[in-house]
Design an enzyme around this catalytic site. Structure first.
Site, PDB file in Angstrom:
ATOM      1  N   ASP A 197      -7.693  10.815   3.382  1.00 15.05           N
ATOM      2  CA  ASP A 197      -7.535  10.945   4.835  1.00 15.05           C
ATOM      3  C   ASP A 197      -8.752  11.625   5.451  1.00 15.05           C
ATOM      4  O   ASP A 197      -9.247  12.632   4.925  1.00 15.05           O
ATOM      5  CB  ASP A 197      -6.310  11.796   5.169  1.00 15.05           C
ATOM      6  CG  ASP A 197      -5.016  11.228   4.607  1.00 15.05           C
ATOM      7  OD1 ASP A 197      -4.950  11.032   3.386  1.00 15.05           O
ATOM      8  OD2 ASP A 197      -4.081  11.015   5.388  1.00 15.05           O
TER       9      ASP A 197
ATOM     10  N   ASP B 201      -7.733   5.927   3.411  1.00 14.31           N
ATOM     11  CA  ASP B 201      -6.416   6.343   3.919  1.00 14.31           C
ATOM     12  C   ASP B 201      -6.535   6.486   5.422  1.00 14.31           C
ATOM     13  O   ASP B 201      -7.425   5.898   6.033  1.00 14.31           O
ATOM     14  CB  ASP B 201      -5.946   7.629   3.231  1.00 14.31           C
ATOM     15  CG  ASP B 201      -4.412   7.722   3.134  1.00 14.31           C
ATOM     16  OD1 ASP B 201      -3.770   7.704   4.191  1.00 14.31           O
ATOM     17  OD2 ASP B 201      -3.885   7.802   2.010  1.00 14.31           O
ATOM     18  N   ASP B 202      -5.635   7.263   6.050  1.00 12.85           N
ATOM     19  CA  ASP B 202      -5.681   7.390   7.502  1.00 12.85           C
ATOM     20  C   ASP B 202      -7.027   7.944   7.954  1.00 12.85           C
ATOM     21  O   ASP B 202      -7.536   8.923   7.398  1.00 12.85           O
ATOM     22  CB  ASP B 202      -4.579   8.336   7.996  1.00 12.85           C
ATOM     23  CG  ASP B 202      -3.183   7.752   7.799  1.00 12.85           C
ATOM     24  OD1 ASP B 202      -3.057   6.514   7.736  1.00 12.85           O
ATOM     25  OD2 ASP B 202      -2.223   8.532   7.723  1.00 12.85           O
TER      26      ASP B 202
ATOM     27  N   HIS C  93      -6.680   3.207   6.534  1.00 11.20           N
ATOM     28  CA  HIS C  93      -5.325   2.825   6.959  1.00 11.20           C
ATOM     29  C   HIS C  93      -5.139   2.892   8.462  1.00 11.20           C
ATOM     30  O   HIS C  93      -4.024   2.724   8.944  1.00 11.20           O
ATOM     31  CB  HIS C  93      -4.289   3.721   6.277  1.00 11.20           C
ATOM     32  CG  HIS C  93      -4.222   3.522   4.799  1.00 11.20           C
ATOM     33  ND1 HIS C  93      -3.395   4.269   3.986  1.00 11.20           N
ATOM     34  CD2 HIS C  93      -4.878   2.663   3.971  1.00 11.20           C
ATOM     35  CE1 HIS C  93      -3.540   3.879   2.727  1.00 11.20           C
ATOM     36  NE2 HIS C  93      -4.436   2.910   2.694  1.00 11.20           N
TER      37      HIS C  93
ATOM     38  N   ARG D 140      -1.074   3.337  14.765  1.00 14.48           N
ATOM     39  CA  ARG D 140       0.240   3.496  14.118  1.00 14.48           C
ATOM     40  C   ARG D 140       0.903   4.806  14.527  1.00 14.48           C
ATOM     41  O   ARG D 140       0.259   5.838  14.646  1.00 14.48           O
ATOM     42  CB  ARG D 140       0.055   3.459  12.591  1.00 14.48           C
ATOM     43  CG  ARG D 140       1.344   3.721  11.815  1.00 14.48           C
ATOM     44  CD  ARG D 140       1.214   3.375  10.340  1.00 14.48           C
ATOM     45  NE  ARG D 140       0.183   4.128   9.647  1.00 14.48           N
ATOM     46  CZ  ARG D 140       0.094   4.221   8.319  1.00 14.48           C
ATOM     47  NH1 ARG D 140       0.985   3.588   7.551  1.00 14.48           N
ATOM     48  NH2 ARG D 140      -0.867   4.911   7.749  1.00 14.48           N
TER      49      ARG D 140
ATOM     50  N   LYS E   9       4.234   6.761  12.824  1.00 17.16           N
ATOM     51  CA  LYS E   9       5.221   6.683  11.745  1.00 17.16           C
ATOM     52  C   LYS E   9       6.016   7.979  11.710  1.00 17.16           C
ATOM     53  O   LYS E   9       5.465   9.076  11.691  1.00 17.16           O
ATOM     54  CB  LYS E   9       4.552   6.407  10.391  1.00 17.16           C
ATOM     55  CG  LYS E   9       3.408   7.332  10.014  1.00 17.16           C
ATOM     56  CD  LYS E   9       2.800   6.963   8.668  1.00 17.16           C
ATOM     57  CE  LYS E   9       1.612   7.856   8.311  1.00 17.16           C
ATOM     58  NZ  LYS E   9       1.051   7.558   6.980  1.00 17.16           N
TER      59      LYS E   9
END
Length: 367
Positions: free
Chosen positions: A185, A205-206, A227, A258, A260
Protein backbone atom coordinates in the site's frame (compact mmCIF):
# COMPACT_ATOMS: atom_id res chain seq x y z
CA UNK A 1 33.63 53.37 43.49
CA UNK A 2 31.73 51.09 45.91
CA UNK A 3 31.95 47.38 45.16
CA UNK A 4 28.23 47.03 44.46
CA UNK A 5 28.51 49.67 41.72
CA UNK A 6 31.31 47.70 40.04
CA UNK A 7 29.05 44.60 40.11
CA UNK A 8 26.02 46.48 38.76
CA UNK A 9 28.05 48.05 35.97
CA UNK A 10 29.49 44.69 34.95
CA UNK A 11 26.05 43.10 34.95
CA UNK A 12 24.62 45.83 32.73
CA UNK A 13 27.45 45.31 30.25
CA UNK A 14 26.66 41.57 30.10
CA UNK A 15 22.88 41.88 29.77
CA UNK A 16 22.80 42.50 25.98
CA UNK A 17 24.99 39.46 25.41
CA UNK A 18 22.81 37.28 27.64
CA UNK A 19 19.62 38.47 25.95
CA UNK A 20 20.89 37.81 22.43
CA UNK A 21 22.67 34.53 23.07
CA UNK A 22 21.37 31.81 20.70
CA UNK A 23 19.11 29.13 22.12
CA UNK A 24 20.67 25.72 22.47
CA UNK A 25 18.34 24.33 19.77
CA UNK A 26 19.39 26.92 17.15
CA UNK A 27 22.11 24.67 15.78
CA UNK A 28 22.60 22.26 12.91
CA UNK A 29 22.78 18.55 13.61
CA UNK A 30 24.25 16.13 11.09
CA UNK A 31 23.31 12.45 10.88
CA UNK A 32 25.69 10.01 9.20
CA UNK A 33 24.75 7.00 11.36
CA UNK A 34 22.23 6.11 14.04
CA UNK A 35 24.87 7.08 16.61
CA UNK A 36 24.41 10.72 15.56
CA UNK A 37 20.63 10.90 16.02
CA UNK A 38 20.33 11.71 19.74
CA UNK A 39 22.55 14.78 19.45
CA UNK A 40 21.22 15.94 16.08
CA UNK A 41 17.57 16.09 17.16
CA UNK A 42 18.47 18.67 19.82
CA UNK A 43 18.92 21.12 16.92
CA UNK A 44 16.25 22.77 14.78
CA UNK A 45 18.13 22.06 11.55
CA UNK A 46 18.93 18.41 10.88
CA UNK A 47 20.91 17.28 7.84
CA UNK A 48 20.90 13.60 6.91
CA UNK A 49 23.81 12.22 4.91
CA UNK A 50 23.89 8.93 3.01
CA UNK A 51 24.24 5.91 5.29
CA UNK A 52 22.91 2.41 5.92
CA UNK A 53 20.61 1.74 8.88
CA UNK A 54 21.62 -1.49 10.64
CA UNK A 55 19.32 -4.50 10.34
CA UNK A 56 16.46 -4.64 12.83
CA UNK A 57 16.74 -0.96 13.79
CA UNK A 58 14.32 1.94 13.33
CA UNK A 59 15.74 5.24 12.11
CA UNK A 60 13.68 7.33 14.54
CA UNK A 61 13.60 11.14 14.52
CA UNK A 62 11.76 12.72 17.47
CA UNK A 63 12.12 16.35 16.44
CA UNK A 64 11.84 19.69 18.19
CA UNK A 65 8.90 21.82 17.06
CA UNK A 66 9.76 23.88 13.99
CA UNK A 67 12.69 21.73 12.87
CA UNK A 68 13.85 21.69 9.25
CA UNK A 69 15.17 18.35 7.98
CA UNK A 70 17.30 18.13 4.85
CA UNK A 71 17.92 14.73 3.29
CA UNK A 72 21.33 15.08 1.63
CA UNK A 73 21.97 11.49 0.58
CA UNK A 74 20.26 8.13 0.12
CA UNK A 75 19.40 6.07 3.19
CA UNK A 76 19.39 2.28 2.88
CA UNK A 77 18.03 -0.26 5.34
CA UNK A 78 19.84 -3.54 5.99
CA UNK A 79 17.67 -6.66 5.90
CA UNK A 80 16.08 -8.46 8.84
CA UNK A 81 12.74 -10.21 9.27
CA UNK A 82 11.10 -8.08 11.95
CA UNK A 83 8.04 -5.89 12.53
CA UNK A 84 9.55 -2.48 11.77
CA UNK A 85 9.01 0.36 11.05
CA UNK A 86 12.22 1.17 9.23
CA UNK A 87 11.79 4.94 9.57
CA UNK A 88 9.74 7.09 11.90
CA UNK A 89 9.54 10.85 12.24
CA UNK A 90 7.52 12.86 14.74
CA UNK A 91 7.18 16.53 15.63
CA UNK A 92 5.10 19.65 15.01
CA UNK A 93 5.54 22.32 12.34
CA UNK A 94 8.27 20.29 10.64
CA UNK A 95 9.74 21.07 7.21
CA UNK A 96 11.09 17.83 5.75
CA UNK A 97 13.00 18.35 2.50
CA UNK A 98 13.86 15.11 0.70
CA UNK A 99 15.72 16.88 -2.12
CA UNK A 100 14.95 13.91 -4.37
CA UNK A 101 16.91 11.45 -2.25
CA UNK A 102 15.82 7.89 -1.52
CA UNK A 103 14.87 5.68 1.39
CA UNK A 104 15.68 2.19 0.08
CA UNK A 105 13.82 -0.62 1.86
CA UNK A 106 15.60 -3.53 0.09
CA UNK A 107 12.17 -4.98 -0.64
CA UNK A 108 13.41 -7.63 -3.05
CA UNK A 109 15.10 -9.38 -0.11
CA UNK A 110 11.67 -9.86 1.51
CA UNK A 111 9.22 -10.24 -1.36
CA UNK A 112 7.60 -13.66 -1.71
CA UNK A 113 4.20 -12.80 -3.22
CA UNK A 114 2.49 -13.05 0.19
CA UNK A 115 3.05 -9.64 1.73
CA UNK A 116 1.59 -9.53 5.22
CA UNK A 117 -0.50 -12.65 4.64
CA UNK A 118 2.29 -15.16 5.16
CA UNK A 119 5.81 -16.00 4.17
CA UNK A 120 8.69 -14.23 5.86
CA UNK A 121 8.04 -11.41 8.32
CA UNK A 122 8.32 -8.03 6.65
CA UNK A 123 8.77 -4.69 8.41
CA UNK A 124 5.56 -2.72 7.94
CA UNK A 125 4.93 0.05 7.56
CA UNK A 126 8.26 1.04 6.15
CA UNK A 127 7.72 4.75 6.85
CA UNK A 128 5.73 6.07 9.81
CA UNK A 129 4.95 9.79 9.49
CA UNK A 130 3.78 11.55 12.65
CA UNK A 131 4.50 15.20 11.89
CA UNK A 132 2.62 18.36 11.02
CA UNK A 133 3.99 20.84 8.51
CA UNK A 134 5.38 19.73 5.15
CA UNK A 135 7.04 16.56 3.85
CA UNK A 136 8.23 16.79 0.27
CA UNK A 137 10.42 15.49 -2.54
CA UNK A 138 11.20 12.11 -0.96
CA UNK A 139 11.58 8.84 -2.88
CA UNK A 140 10.87 5.43 -1.38
CA UNK A 141 12.32 2.49 -3.28
CA UNK A 142 11.28 -1.15 -2.83
CA UNK A 143 9.37 -1.23 0.43
CA UNK A 144 9.14 -4.69 2.03
CA UNK A 145 5.35 -4.30 2.38
CA UNK A 146 3.19 -1.23 3.25
CA UNK A 147 4.96 2.06 2.61
CA UNK A 148 3.53 5.07 4.48
CA UNK A 149 1.43 5.11 7.64
CA UNK A 150 0.33 8.68 8.28
CA UNK A 151 -1.01 9.95 11.63
CA UNK A 152 -0.19 13.66 11.67
CA UNK A 153 -0.88 15.63 14.89
CA UNK A 154 -2.02 18.74 12.93
CA UNK A 155 -2.20 19.91 9.33
CA UNK A 156 0.29 18.15 7.03
CA UNK A 157 0.99 18.49 3.31
CA UNK A 158 2.90 15.66 1.63
CA UNK A 159 3.97 16.55 -1.91
CA UNK A 160 6.23 15.57 -4.81
CA UNK A 161 6.81 12.09 -3.45
CA UNK A 162 7.79 8.97 -5.36
CA UNK A 163 7.03 5.39 -4.34
CA UNK A 164 8.76 3.00 -6.72
CA UNK A 165 7.96 -0.65 -6.12
CA UNK A 166 7.85 -1.39 -9.84
CA UNK A 167 10.41 -4.19 -9.43
CA UNK A 168 7.81 -6.02 -7.34
CA UNK A 169 5.57 -6.49 -10.40
CA UNK A 170 7.71 -9.39 -11.56
CA UNK A 171 7.60 -12.90 -10.03
CA UNK A 172 10.59 -14.26 -8.17
CA UNK A 173 11.64 -17.73 -7.00
CA UNK A 174 9.43 -17.44 -3.90
CA UNK A 175 6.20 -16.02 -5.39
CA UNK A 176 4.84 -19.01 -7.33
CA UNK A 177 4.50 -17.09 -10.59
CA UNK A 178 2.72 -14.10 -9.01
CA UNK A 179 4.03 -10.60 -8.54
CA UNK A 180 6.70 -10.78 -5.86
CA UNK A 181 5.61 -7.52 -4.20
CA UNK A 182 2.35 -7.75 -2.23
CA UNK A 183 0.49 -5.58 0.30
CA UNK A 184 2.66 -2.66 -0.75
CA UNK A 185 0.00 0.00 0.00
CA UNK A 186 1.21 3.49 -0.82
CA UNK A 187 -0.48 5.56 1.89
CA UNK A 188 -2.49 4.16 4.81
CA UNK A 189 -4.21 7.08 6.50
CA UNK A 190 -6.13 7.24 9.79
CA UNK A 191 -5.97 10.95 10.42
CA UNK A 192 -7.35 14.40 9.63
CA UNK A 193 -6.16 17.62 7.97
CA UNK A 194 -3.92 15.85 5.47
CA UNK A 195 -3.13 16.70 1.84
CA UNK A 196 -1.17 14.32 -0.41
CA UNK A 197 -0.43 15.81 -3.80
CA UNK A 198 1.64 15.73 -6.97
CA UNK A 199 3.17 12.34 -6.24
CA UNK A 200 3.76 9.10 -8.17
CA UNK A 201 3.01 5.69 -6.70
CA UNK A 202 3.86 2.39 -8.43
CA UNK A 203 2.93 -0.54 -6.23
CA UNK A 204 0.96 -3.78 -5.87
CA UNK A 205 -1.87 -2.74 -3.50
CA UNK A 206 -3.97 0.32 -2.70
CA UNK A 207 -2.44 3.56 -3.89
CA UNK A 208 -4.31 5.28 -1.04
CA UNK A 209 -6.30 3.63 1.75
CA UNK A 210 -8.27 5.89 4.11
CA UNK A 211 -9.33 3.87 7.13
CA UNK A 212 -10.76 6.73 9.19
CA UNK A 213 -10.45 10.50 9.41
CA UNK A 214 -11.62 13.81 7.99
CA UNK A 215 -10.50 16.70 5.82
CA UNK A 216 -8.22 14.57 3.65
CA UNK A 217 -7.30 15.70 0.13
CA UNK A 218 -5.62 13.41 -2.41
CA UNK A 219 -4.93 15.37 -5.58
CA UNK A 220 -2.75 15.49 -8.67
CA UNK A 221 -1.22 12.07 -8.03
CA UNK A 222 -0.43 9.21 -10.40
CA UNK A 223 -1.19 5.64 -9.28
CA UNK A 224 0.34 2.82 -11.33
CA UNK A 225 -0.09 -0.93 -11.20
CA UNK A 226 -1.87 -1.43 -7.86
CA UNK A 227 -5.41 -1.77 -6.55
CA UNK A 228 -6.59 1.82 -7.04
CA UNK A 229 -7.68 4.63 -4.72
CA UNK A 230 -9.64 3.30 -1.76
CA UNK A 231 -11.68 4.50 1.16
CA UNK A 232 -11.53 1.56 3.51
CA UNK A 233 -11.69 -1.05 4.48
CA UNK A 234 -13.95 0.54 7.09
CA UNK A 235 -14.19 -1.23 10.43
CA UNK A 236 -16.48 -0.64 13.45
CA UNK A 237 -16.89 2.69 15.26
CA UNK A 238 -15.15 4.70 12.55
CA UNK A 239 -15.99 8.09 11.04
CA UNK A 240 -14.81 9.16 7.59
CA UNK A 241 -15.89 12.56 6.28
CA UNK A 242 -14.77 15.44 4.12
CA UNK A 243 -12.66 13.45 1.66
CA UNK A 244 -11.64 14.96 -1.70
CA UNK A 245 -10.16 12.76 -4.42
CA UNK A 246 -9.28 15.15 -7.24
CA UNK A 247 -7.39 15.23 -10.54
CA UNK A 248 -5.54 11.95 -10.10
CA UNK A 249 -4.36 9.59 -12.85
CA UNK A 250 -4.89 5.87 -12.25
CA UNK A 251 -3.10 3.55 -14.67
CA UNK A 252 -3.36 -0.24 -14.98
CA UNK A 253 -4.86 -0.84 -11.53
CA UNK A 254 -7.31 -3.54 -10.43
CA UNK A 255 -9.83 -0.86 -9.46
CA UNK A 256 -10.24 2.80 -10.26
CA UNK A 257 -12.12 4.34 -7.32
CA UNK A 258 -13.33 2.18 -4.44
CA UNK A 259 -15.16 2.34 -1.13
CA UNK A 260 -15.07 -0.89 0.87
CA UNK A 261 -16.69 -1.48 4.25
CA UNK A 262 -16.50 -4.60 6.34
CA UNK A 263 -19.63 -6.73 6.40
CA UNK A 264 -19.24 -7.24 10.16
CA UNK A 265 -18.63 -3.55 10.98
CA UNK A 266 -21.08 -1.51 13.06
CA UNK A 267 -21.42 2.02 14.36
CA UNK A 268 -19.50 3.67 11.48
CA UNK A 269 -20.28 6.46 9.01
CA UNK A 270 -18.79 7.47 5.69
CA UNK A 271 -19.99 10.83 4.36
CA UNK A 272 -19.14 13.83 2.20
CA UNK A 273 -16.90 12.03 -0.30
CA UNK A 274 -16.05 13.98 -3.47
CA UNK A 275 -14.51 12.56 -6.63
CA UNK A 276 -13.60 15.18 -9.25
CA UNK A 277 -11.44 15.24 -12.36
CA UNK A 278 -9.91 11.78 -11.96
CA UNK A 279 -8.78 9.78 -15.00
CA UNK A 280 -8.40 6.00 -14.96
CA UNK A 281 -7.25 3.75 -17.80
CA UNK A 282 -6.54 0.04 -18.15
CA UNK A 283 -8.63 -0.88 -15.09
CA UNK A 284 -8.62 -4.65 -14.73
CA UNK A 285 -11.61 -5.40 -12.46
CA UNK A 286 -13.90 -2.50 -11.45
CA UNK A 287 -13.98 1.10 -12.61
CA UNK A 288 -15.98 2.24 -9.59
CA UNK A 289 -16.84 -0.18 -6.80
CA UNK A 290 -18.72 0.54 -3.57
CA UNK A 291 -18.97 -2.70 -1.66
CA UNK A 292 -20.27 -3.35 1.85
CA UNK A 293 -19.36 -7.04 1.95
CA UNK A 294 -15.59 -6.85 2.60
CA UNK A 295 -13.54 -9.06 2.85
CA UNK A 296 -15.75 -10.71 0.25
CA UNK A 297 -16.19 -8.96 -3.08
CA UNK A 298 -19.83 -8.31 -3.98
CA UNK A 299 -21.04 -10.83 -1.41
CA UNK A 300 -23.88 -10.36 1.06
CA UNK A 301 -23.46 -6.79 2.33
CA UNK A 302 -23.51 -5.64 5.94
CA UNK A 303 -25.63 -2.78 7.23
CA UNK A 304 -23.51 -1.37 10.07
CA UNK A 305 -21.69 1.32 8.06
CA UNK A 306 -23.85 4.24 6.89
CA UNK A 307 -22.83 5.80 3.57
CA UNK A 308 -24.04 9.22 2.45
CA UNK A 309 -22.94 12.05 0.19
CA UNK A 310 -20.75 10.06 -2.22
CA UNK A 311 -20.55 12.40 -5.19
CA UNK A 312 -18.85 12.58 -8.60
CA UNK A 313 -19.02 16.29 -9.34
CA UNK A 314 -17.05 19.16 -10.85
CA UNK A 315 -14.61 18.13 -13.57
CA UNK A 316 -15.48 14.85 -15.29
CA UNK A 317 -14.17 11.63 -13.81
CA UNK A 318 -13.23 9.62 -16.91
CA UNK A 319 -12.72 5.90 -16.34
CA UNK A 320 -11.89 3.28 -18.95
CA UNK A 321 -11.94 -0.40 -17.99
CA UNK A 322 -10.51 -3.47 -19.71
CA UNK A 323 -12.72 -5.81 -21.72
CA UNK A 324 -13.24 -8.28 -18.88
CA UNK A 325 -13.90 -5.63 -16.21
CA UNK A 326 -17.08 -4.09 -14.79
CA UNK A 327 -17.68 -0.40 -15.20
CA UNK A 328 -19.60 0.20 -11.94
CA UNK A 329 -20.60 -2.01 -9.02
CA UNK A 330 -22.57 -0.75 -6.02
CA UNK A 331 -23.41 -3.27 -3.31
CA UNK A 332 -25.19 -1.57 -0.39
CA UNK A 333 -26.70 -3.23 2.64
CA UNK A 334 -30.40 -2.63 3.32
CA UNK A 335 -30.82 0.99 4.43
CA UNK A 336 -27.08 1.55 4.75
CA UNK A 337 -26.68 3.90 1.76
CA UNK A 338 -28.75 7.04 2.23
CA UNK A 339 -29.61 10.40 0.68
CA UNK A 340 -29.06 11.52 -2.89
CA UNK A 341 -25.69 11.03 -4.56
CA UNK A 342 -24.78 13.23 -7.53
CA UNK A 343 -22.86 11.21 -10.10
CA UNK A 344 -23.30 13.64 -12.99
CA UNK A 345 -19.53 14.01 -13.49
CA UNK A 346 -18.83 10.28 -13.94
CA UNK A 347 -18.12 8.80 -17.37
CA UNK A 348 -17.17 5.12 -17.58
CA UNK A 349 -16.39 3.15 -20.74
CA UNK A 350 -15.26 -0.32 -21.78
CA UNK A 351 -15.98 -3.71 -20.24
CA UNK A 352 -19.51 -4.55 -19.12
CA UNK A 353 -21.97 -2.45 -17.16
CA UNK A 354 -22.00 -4.03 -13.71
CA UNK A 355 -24.89 -3.47 -11.29
CA UNK A 356 -26.26 -1.12 -8.64
CA UNK A 357 -27.83 -3.01 -5.74
CA UNK A 358 -29.43 -1.91 -2.50
CA UNK A 359 -29.62 1.82 -3.29
CA UNK A 360 -31.72 3.97 -5.60
CA UNK A 361 -30.43 7.43 -4.69
CA UNK A 362 -27.80 7.87 -7.42
CA UNK A 363 -28.70 10.78 -9.74
CA UNK A 364 -27.17 12.00 -12.98
CA UNK A 365 -25.77 8.61 -13.95
CA UNK A 366 -27.09 5.33 -15.28
CA UNK A 367 -25.43 2.10 -16.32
Amino acid sequence: MPAFLHFTTALLILVPYIATAPAASACTGTISSLDDVSAAVKCTTVNINAFTVPAGKTFNLDLLDGTTVNLQGDVKFAVENWAGPLFQVSGKSITFNGNGHTFDGNGASYWDGKGGNGGVQKPAPMMKIKISGTYSNVKVLNSPARVYSVSNPAKLTMSKLTIDNSAGDKPNSQSDGKAAGHNTDGFDCSTKDLTIENSTIHNQDDCLAINKGSNIVFQGNTCIGGHGISIGSIDSDVTVSGIQIKNNVIQDNDNGLRIKTKKSASGSTVSDITFSGNTATGIRKYGVIIDQSYPSTLGTPGTGVKLSGVNFVGSTNSISVASGAKRVEVNCGSGACTGTWDWSALKVSGGSAGDIKGFSGIKGFSL
